[in-house]
Scaffold this active site. Structure first.
Site, PDB file in Angstrom:
ATOM      1  N   GLU A 147       9.319  50.320 -43.806  1.00  0.00           N
ATOM      2  CA  GLU A 147       9.431  51.792 -43.886  1.00  0.00           C
ATOM      3  C   GLU A 147      10.880  52.162 -43.659  1.00  0.00           C
ATOM      4  O   GLU A 147      11.503  51.724 -42.685  1.00  0.00           O
ATOM      5  CB  GLU A 147       8.528  52.444 -42.830  1.00  0.00           C
ATOM      6  CG  GLU A 147       8.698  53.961 -42.747  1.00  0.00           C
ATOM      7  CD  GLU A 147       7.794  54.601 -41.684  1.00  0.00           C
ATOM      8  OE1 GLU A 147       6.666  54.093 -41.476  1.00  0.00           O
ATOM      9  OE2 GLU A 147       8.223  55.586 -41.074  1.00  0.00           O
ATOM     10  N   GLU A 152      14.179  62.122 -40.392  1.00  0.00           N
ATOM     11  CA  GLU A 152      13.066  62.849 -39.791  1.00  0.00           C
ATOM     12  C   GLU A 152      13.639  63.667 -38.652  1.00  0.00           C
ATOM     13  O   GLU A 152      14.720  63.361 -38.144  1.00  0.00           O
ATOM     14  CB  GLU A 152      11.947  61.909 -39.322  1.00  0.00           C
ATOM     15  CG  GLU A 152      12.367  60.900 -38.290  1.00  0.00           C
ATOM     16  CD  GLU A 152      11.272  59.863 -38.018  1.00  0.00           C
ATOM     17  OE1 GLU A 152      10.077  60.212 -38.095  1.00  0.00           O
ATOM     18  OE2 GLU A 152      11.618  58.711 -37.713  1.00  0.00           O
TER      19      GLU A 152
END
Lengths: 266, 462
Positions: A147, A152
């Protein structure tokens, strides 16, 4: 005597200081291979040939105890008519809806530059992200698939983003990660460009073309699983392990506004 | 530091320039200091303190024991117990005699803690013991026994060019008991991380009012909300001077810088809106002016023969209320207005409404009639009624108790008509249900159609 000219001198010195912060990076020859400028009529869904949806609440709140249910309703995900895609997190009493779109099965690429220009939502418990998963996620599972979190943000820190790798041996609460903060600004008030540049040796993380993190093969405490195609994801989560729960003071609705997503290769 | 240094150089160069040329046209207005510090380890330059009236004058002291981050001094505030002879509360203003230019900052910040968890009634800035034009405050600020940083955003920094009000506070006892709180490191800052300002007038509502030339009304319900660096919205109380009020048609209604709306023309309509620093405030007031107000007939009966409930022509007896908001069935709300000093009751969304004057009740034994003037601005359809009910509370002087009496008198078209004052006179002799009138206490109007009705000159006479 021209006082204005003299007053400029100190300014020039200051600008010189700022210039020192710029970085000397090896030149690249990026070729645009995929993009979405999100042009289209207000209220319409994003281009179905480029984006698919994750719907519902996932398993265990998408593995993170997230609170929202993802929909493909224009109320949660639609073009704004001004060349932007808007993902909207909505509160209805104690439940939340939002959207999570992905290029899985539509566009996947190994290596290259992946970037998005966007403005984040904000508020405690709001968790927007622009990230990627390895295309073999369905067969290999997570975190073996790898990932890459291009960015974020925790809504209670709207001036800080993080760039992160999760893989086998370094996932969940133990990833390879670095934060980047704005000293006098926030990511929800103006557009910023978030990008990774990824090759066989390393992944570089950028905000507004400033390299704030380089992760090389040897930097991960486990297997380097980034030699296969990845697909992109854009979402706004509400609540969850990473960000905590929204509070009574969290303003709703919350919008992530995405001007474009572009992918390049060399 | 750099900025201050360069500013200093710049100022020195300017001075040099003046000395060389002595050209008056080049002179700029004296710059006000931009010093952001209010109280760091003591009073900043030019800072004064004054206590509010009837507060404990010695509530504020400089403290060298309890300070934030082991700094040299903090501000200590001792909130008194209830009934403290020295004063009822702790409150005061930190102000400068010369204004400061705070337009380069976006928030006031400080650290605070208290001897016990408490909610401080008011903390803010912009109070200068004078006009306090650009006052901003937080209400009910929660403090506890840990030091915590607080931020009060500036709604529109461009307004604060010569601000003298650096900080103010007001706090009374908590559950009748006093306590102590400390505040430290008070300074204006350019955070860059306060965002998304929103503003509202009239509590964010879009209101519509029928009105007349001569009516004035102050726009209230002002609020500002700015998102803090923690992503949480902070609501603030702000003064009207932060708002730029605008009328869409100044020939119908004007609005002052303080939000005072004056209806000046009509028929026609004007919408009052506001902006703060270029951001449009939520909420508006649409004035539908019907033009010149047609006042009710001016009463001519001598005051000695009148007991007045509502009139500008006579002194009124004590009235508990002109609208009891009787739940659950009443829809009527009051939008009373005054035209050139003439007060008029204005019942809107009218179905029924009660007026009570029971403290004390009215002895109308010497009176022979009830009078009132009513005006129905909307259409009056066939079958419309207006029922006027007079209630006597009886010898016990209180509601019910078995001795109350009342009578309802019904009016209908053509007596009821639209767009003109209708003078109603009801002799007590015809109110057969009202067997006594020594303890009159209520007048109830019924029969509304959900529209408006104006009422004036309610009195008993002989």
């Amino acid at each position: 005597m021209n006082t204005k000219l003299l007053l400029l001198l100190p300014l020039i010195v200051l600008m010189g200081c700022n210039a020192d912060e710029s970085q000397q990076l090896e030149p690249r020859n990026w070729q645009l291979v995929w993009s979405d400028d999100f042009e289209g009529a207000a209220g319409s869904l994003p281009n179905a040939s480029k984006w698919a949806y994750d719907l519902g609440t996932g398993q265990g709140g998408w593995g993170n105890q997230e609170l929202q249910s993802y929909t493909n309703s224009p109320a949660n995900v639609s073009l704004d008519g001004n060349g932007n895609l808007v993902i909207t997190a909505i509160r209805a009493g104690n439940s939340f809806t939002s959207a999570r779109i992905k290029t899985q099965g539509l566009f996947e690429q190994k290596y290259g530059r992946f970037e998005a220009r966007m403005k984040t939502p904000y508020g405690p418990g709001i968790w927007p992200a622009f990230w990627m998963l390895g295309s073999n996620v369905e067969t290999a599972g997570w975190p073996q698939c790898g990932e890459i979190d291009i960015m974020e943000l925790r809504g209670q820190e709207p001036n800080v983003i993080a760039g992160t790798l999760h893989g086998p041996g370094y996932s969940g609460s133990n990833p390879v990660s670095k934060k980047y903060g704005l000293r006098n600004g926030r990511f929800d008030t103006e557009f910023h460009i978030f990008a990774v540049e990824w090759d066989e040796n390393k992944i570089d993380f950028f905000v507004d073309d400033f390299l704030y993190q380089r992760i090389e093969r040897g930097d991960v405490n486990g297997e380097w699983v980034y030699d296969q195609p990845f697909f992109m994801i854009l979402n706004v989560a509400v609540g969850g392990n990473y960000v905590g729960f929204p509070t009574a003071g969290t303003p709703f609705p919350q919008r992530m506004i995405i001007d474009y997503v572009k992918v390049y290769s060399e | 530091m750099k900025n201050i240094f360069f500013r200093f150089i710049g100022a020195a160069l300017l001075l040099t320039a003046w000395a060389c040329e002595r050209d008056v046209a080049d002179l700029e207005p004296a710059a006000y200091p931009t010093n952001p510090n209010v109280f760091i380890d003591g009073f900043s330059a030019g800072l004064n303190y004054g206590a509010f009236g009837s507060s404990v004058p010695t509530a504020f002291q400089v403290d060298n024991e309890v300070t934030y981050n082991q700094s040299r001094a903090s501000m200590r505030f001792e909130v008194p117990d209830v009934n403290d002879p020295r004063g009822a509360y702790a409150g005061g203003v930190f102000f400068t005699s010369t204004g400061r230019d705070l337009s380069g900052y976006d928030a006031l910040s400080f650290w605070a803690k208290a001897s016990q968890p408490a909610n401080i009634d008011v903390l803010g800035f912009g109070n200068d013991f004078g006009e306090s034009r650009y006052q901003v405050s937080l209400s009910g600020v929660g403090v506890n026994t840990n030091w915590k940083k607080y931020i009060i955003p500036i709604p529109d920094p461009s307004k604060l060019k010569t601000e003298r009000g650096m900080f103010f506070y007001s706090e009374g006892p908590e559950n009748d008991r006093g306590y102590t709180f400390w505040i430290d490191e008070v300074k204006f800052e350019k955070l860059g991380t306060v965002a998304h300002p929103t503003f509202s007038i009239l509590n964010g509502e879009n209101q519509v009012e029928t009105s007349f030339v001569g009516v004035t009304k102050t726009i209230g319900g002002l609020a500002a909300t700015i998102n803090l660096p923690t992503g949480v919205n902070q609501q603030m109380n702000v003064t009207p001077t932060y708002f730029e009020f605008i009328s869409s048609d100044p020939t119908i209604a004007t609005v002052s810088s303080t939000g005072l709306v004056s209806v000046v023309g009509g028929p026609g309509s004007a919408t009052i809106t506001a902006t703060v620093g270029g951001v449009t405030a939520q909420g508006s007031l649409r004035i539908q002016s019907v033009g010149n107000f047609q006042p009710a007939p001016v009463p001519t009966r001598p005051a000695s023969r009148v007991i007045s409930i509502f009139s500008d022509a006579y002194p009124n007896v004590p009235v508990n209320y002109y609208n009891g908001y009787w739940q659950p069935w009443q829809t009527t709300v009051s939008n009373d207005f005054a035209v050139s000093g003439n007060n008029v009751l204005n019942y809107t969304i009218f179905n029924f409404v009660g007026i009570e004057f029971s403290s004390p009740t009215v002895n109308a034994n010497a009176m022979t009639h009830l009078h009132m003037d009513v005006f129905i601005p909307g259409p009056v359809v066939p079958g419309r009624e207006l029922r006027v009910i007079v209630v006597d509370f009886g010898p016990d002087g209180g509601f019910q108790g078995g001795d109350d009496t009342r009578h309802s008198t019904t009016f209908a078209p053509p007596t009821l008509a639209s767009g003109r004052w209708i003078s109603i006179d009801i002799p007590f002799s015809s109110m057969t249900g009202l067997t006594r009138r020594a303890n009159l206490a209520q007048i109830i109007l019924e029969g509304g159609d959900g529209g408006s009705i104006y009422v004036d000159n309610i009195y008993f006479y002989n």
